[in-house]
Design a protein around this motif. Structure first.
Motif, PDB file in Angstrom:
ATOM      1  N   ASN A  39       1.110 -13.313   0.358  1.00  0.00           N
ATOM      2  CA  ASN A  39       0.259 -12.140   0.164  1.00  0.00           C
ATOM      3  C   ASN A  39       0.890 -10.952   0.880  1.00  0.00           C
TER       4      ASN A  39
ATOM      5  N   SER B  96      -0.019  -7.826   0.474  1.00  0.00           N
ATOM      6  CA  SER B  96      -1.077  -6.857   0.745  1.00  0.00           C
ATOM      7  C   SER B  96      -2.402  -7.499   0.329  1.00  0.00           C
ATOM      8  N   LYS B  97      -3.486  -6.756   0.464  1.00  0.00           N
ATOM      9  CA  LYS B  97      -4.789  -7.272   0.019  1.00  0.00           C
ATOM     10  C   LYS B  97      -4.839  -7.440  -1.496  1.00  0.00           C
ATOM     11  N   ARG B  98      -3.991  -6.697  -2.193  1.00  0.00           N
ATOM     12  CA  ARG B  98      -4.051  -6.684  -3.647  1.00  0.00           C
ATOM     13  C   ARG B  98      -2.920  -7.423  -4.357  1.00  0.00           C
ATOM     14  N   SER B  99      -1.849  -7.767  -3.641  1.00  0.00           N
ATOM     15  CA  SER B  99      -0.698  -8.331  -4.345  1.00  0.00           C
ATOM     16  C   SER B  99      -0.020  -9.450  -3.578  1.00  0.00           C
TER      17      SER B  99
ATOM     18  N   SER C 126      -0.885  -9.041  -8.986  1.00  0.00           N
ATOM     19  CA  SER C 126      -1.641  -8.007  -8.294  1.00  0.00           C
ATOM     20  C   SER C 126      -3.004  -7.844  -8.962  1.00  0.00           C
ATOM     21  N   SER C 127      -4.004  -7.525  -8.144  1.00  0.00           N
ATOM     22  CA  SER C 127      -5.323  -7.256  -8.705  1.00  0.00           C
ATOM     23  C   SER C 127      -5.329  -5.946  -9.494  1.00  0.00           C
ATOM     24  N   LYS C 128      -4.278  -5.138  -9.361  1.00  0.00           N
ATOM     25  CA  LYS C 128      -4.146  -3.923 -10.185  1.00  0.00           C
ATOM     26  C   LYS C 128      -4.009  -4.292 -11.658  1.00  0.00           C
TER      27      LYS C 128
ATOM     28  N   LYS D 163      -4.958  -7.509 -13.325  1.00  0.00           N
ATOM     29  CA  LYS D 163      -5.630  -8.807 -13.153  1.00  0.00           C
ATOM     30  C   LYS D 163      -5.205  -9.868 -14.146  1.00  0.00           C
TER      31      LYS D 163
ATOM     32  N   ASN E 111      -0.777   6.194  -6.096  1.00  0.00           N
ATOM     33  CA  ASN E 111      -1.757   6.167  -5.013  1.00  0.00           C
ATOM     34  C   ASN E 111      -1.293   6.876  -3.752  1.00  0.00           C
TER      35      ASN E 111
END
Length: 140
Positions: free
Chosen positions: A68, A70-73, A89-91, A93, A137
Protein backbone atom coordinates in the motif's frame (compact mmCIF):
# COMPACT_ATOMS: atom_id res chain seq x y z
CA UNK A 1 -4.03 0.21 -30.01
CA UNK A 2 -3.81 -3.22 -31.48
CA UNK A 3 -6.68 -5.50 -30.52
CA UNK A 4 -6.41 -9.25 -30.52
CA UNK A 5 -8.77 -12.02 -29.46
CA UNK A 6 -5.94 -13.97 -27.83
CA UNK A 7 -5.09 -13.28 -24.19
CA UNK A 8 -2.10 -11.06 -23.55
CA UNK A 9 0.41 -12.81 -21.29
CA UNK A 10 2.96 -11.34 -18.93
CA UNK A 11 5.17 -12.27 -16.04
CA UNK A 12 7.70 -11.01 -13.51
CA UNK A 13 11.47 -11.31 -13.96
CA UNK A 14 11.78 -14.80 -12.42
CA UNK A 15 8.53 -16.07 -13.98
CA UNK A 16 6.86 -17.09 -10.72
CA UNK A 17 4.07 -14.49 -11.06
CA UNK A 18 2.23 -14.76 -14.36
CA UNK A 19 -0.90 -13.09 -15.65
CA UNK A 20 -3.18 -13.04 -18.67
CA UNK A 21 -5.31 -10.16 -19.92
CA UNK A 22 -8.21 -10.41 -22.32
CA UNK A 23 -8.24 -7.42 -24.73
CA UNK A 24 -9.24 -4.74 -25.43
CA UNK A 25 -6.79 -2.51 -23.59
CA UNK A 26 -8.37 0.66 -22.15
CA UNK A 27 -5.26 2.86 -22.26
CA UNK A 28 -1.45 2.94 -22.10
CA UNK A 29 0.57 5.79 -20.53
CA UNK A 30 4.02 6.68 -19.24
CA UNK A 31 3.69 7.55 -15.54
CA UNK A 32 6.18 10.02 -14.09
CA UNK A 33 4.89 10.09 -10.49
CA UNK A 34 7.49 9.82 -7.74
CA UNK A 35 5.91 6.62 -6.38
CA UNK A 36 6.38 4.85 -9.71
CA UNK A 37 9.93 6.20 -9.96
CA UNK A 38 10.81 4.86 -6.52
CA UNK A 39 8.99 1.55 -6.82
CA UNK A 40 10.73 0.72 -10.11
CA UNK A 41 14.02 2.58 -9.74
CA UNK A 42 13.40 4.25 -13.08
CA UNK A 43 12.61 7.69 -14.47
CA UNK A 44 9.11 6.60 -15.44
CA UNK A 45 7.00 3.46 -15.86
CA UNK A 46 4.82 2.55 -18.82
CA UNK A 47 1.50 1.11 -17.65
CA UNK A 48 -1.55 -0.17 -19.46
CA UNK A 49 -4.98 -0.67 -17.96
CA UNK A 50 -7.92 -3.01 -18.32
CA UNK A 51 -11.06 -3.74 -16.35
CA UNK A 52 -10.33 -6.17 -13.51
CA UNK A 53 -12.76 -8.64 -15.07
CA UNK A 54 -10.33 -8.92 -18.04
CA UNK A 55 -7.37 -9.81 -15.78
CA UNK A 56 -6.40 -13.23 -14.47
CA UNK A 57 -3.47 -14.16 -12.26
CA UNK A 58 -2.43 -17.47 -13.83
CA UNK A 59 0.50 -18.38 -11.54
CA UNK A 60 2.15 -17.13 -8.39
CA UNK A 61 -0.72 -16.33 -6.07
CA UNK A 62 1.51 -16.97 -3.04
CA UNK A 63 4.45 -15.05 -4.61
CA UNK A 64 2.40 -11.92 -5.38
CA UNK A 65 2.28 -9.40 -2.55
CA UNK A 66 0.73 -5.95 -2.43
CA UNK A 67 2.36 -2.83 -0.98
CA UNK A 68 0.00 0.00 0.00
CA UNK A 69 1.82 3.08 -1.27
CA UNK A 70 -0.94 5.40 -0.06
CA UNK A 71 -4.49 5.23 1.32
CA UNK A 72 -5.77 4.96 -2.23
CA UNK A 73 -3.23 2.87 -4.13
CA UNK A 74 -1.04 -0.21 -4.04
CA UNK A 75 1.62 -1.95 -6.09
CA UNK A 76 1.73 -5.69 -6.73
CA UNK A 77 5.19 -7.27 -6.76
CA UNK A 78 6.86 -10.68 -6.80
CA UNK A 79 8.36 -11.62 -3.44
CA UNK A 80 10.97 -13.78 -5.15
CA UNK A 81 12.52 -11.39 -7.71
CA UNK A 82 11.05 -8.06 -6.54
CA UNK A 83 9.47 -7.12 -9.89
CA UNK A 84 6.76 -4.51 -9.43
CA UNK A 85 4.26 -5.45 -12.13
CA UNK A 86 0.74 -4.48 -11.01
CA UNK A 87 -1.04 -1.41 -9.68
CA UNK A 88 -4.50 -0.75 -8.24
CA UNK A 89 -6.09 2.46 -7.01
CA UNK A 90 -9.46 3.49 -5.65
CA UNK A 91 -9.29 6.31 -8.25
CA UNK A 92 -9.96 3.61 -10.85
CA UNK A 93 -12.00 1.09 -8.83
CA UNK A 94 -12.81 -1.34 -11.63
CA UNK A 95 -9.36 -1.33 -13.25
CA UNK A 96 -6.03 -3.06 -12.80
CA UNK A 97 -2.84 -1.70 -14.33
CA UNK A 98 0.15 -3.70 -15.55
CA UNK A 99 3.64 -2.72 -16.64
CA UNK A 100 4.03 -2.87 -20.40
CA UNK A 101 7.62 -4.12 -20.03
CA UNK A 102 6.44 -7.29 -18.31
CA UNK A 103 4.51 -8.59 -21.31
CA UNK A 104 5.94 -11.75 -22.84
CA UNK A 105 6.02 -10.20 -26.32
CA UNK A 106 5.35 -6.95 -28.13
CA UNK A 107 1.71 -6.84 -29.18
CA UNK A 108 1.67 -3.30 -30.54
CA UNK A 109 0.56 -1.39 -27.45
CA UNK A 110 2.15 2.07 -27.34
CA UNK A 111 1.81 4.85 -24.75
CA UNK A 112 -0.52 7.67 -25.75
CA UNK A 113 0.59 10.26 -23.17
CA UNK A 114 2.80 11.17 -20.21
CA UNK A 115 0.94 11.45 -16.90
CA UNK A 116 2.10 13.21 -13.71
CA UNK A 117 4.62 14.94 -15.93
CA UNK A 118 5.02 17.75 -13.39
CA UNK A 119 7.14 15.33 -11.32
CA UNK A 120 9.29 14.00 -14.17
CA UNK A 121 13.01 13.54 -13.56
CA UNK A 122 15.33 16.25 -14.84
CA UNK A 123 17.93 13.82 -16.17
CA UNK A 124 15.82 12.53 -19.07
CA UNK A 125 15.02 14.35 -22.30
CA UNK A 126 11.47 14.01 -23.62
CA UNK A 127 10.90 14.65 -27.29
CA UNK A 128 8.36 11.90 -27.87
CA UNK A 129 5.59 14.29 -28.96
CA UNK A 130 3.07 12.69 -26.57
CA UNK A 131 0.57 14.79 -24.63
CA UNK A 132 1.66 15.70 -21.11
CA UNK A 133 -0.64 15.81 -18.10
CA UNK A 134 0.28 17.07 -14.62
CA UNK A 135 -1.11 15.74 -11.35
CA UNK A 136 -4.73 16.95 -11.31
CA UNK A 137 -4.76 16.94 -7.50
CA UNK A 138 -1.61 18.99 -7.04
CA UNK A 139 -2.23 22.51 -5.70
CA UNK A 140 -1.39 25.21 -8.20
Amino acid sequence: MKKTANPIKGECLCGKVKFAVQPPIKWCSNCHCTRCQRSHGAGFVTWFGVYESQFKLTEGNTDLKWYNSSKRSKYGFCTNCGSSILFKSSKWKDEIHMTLANLKKDIGIRPKNNVYFDTHVDWLTFDDGLKRFDDPNKPK
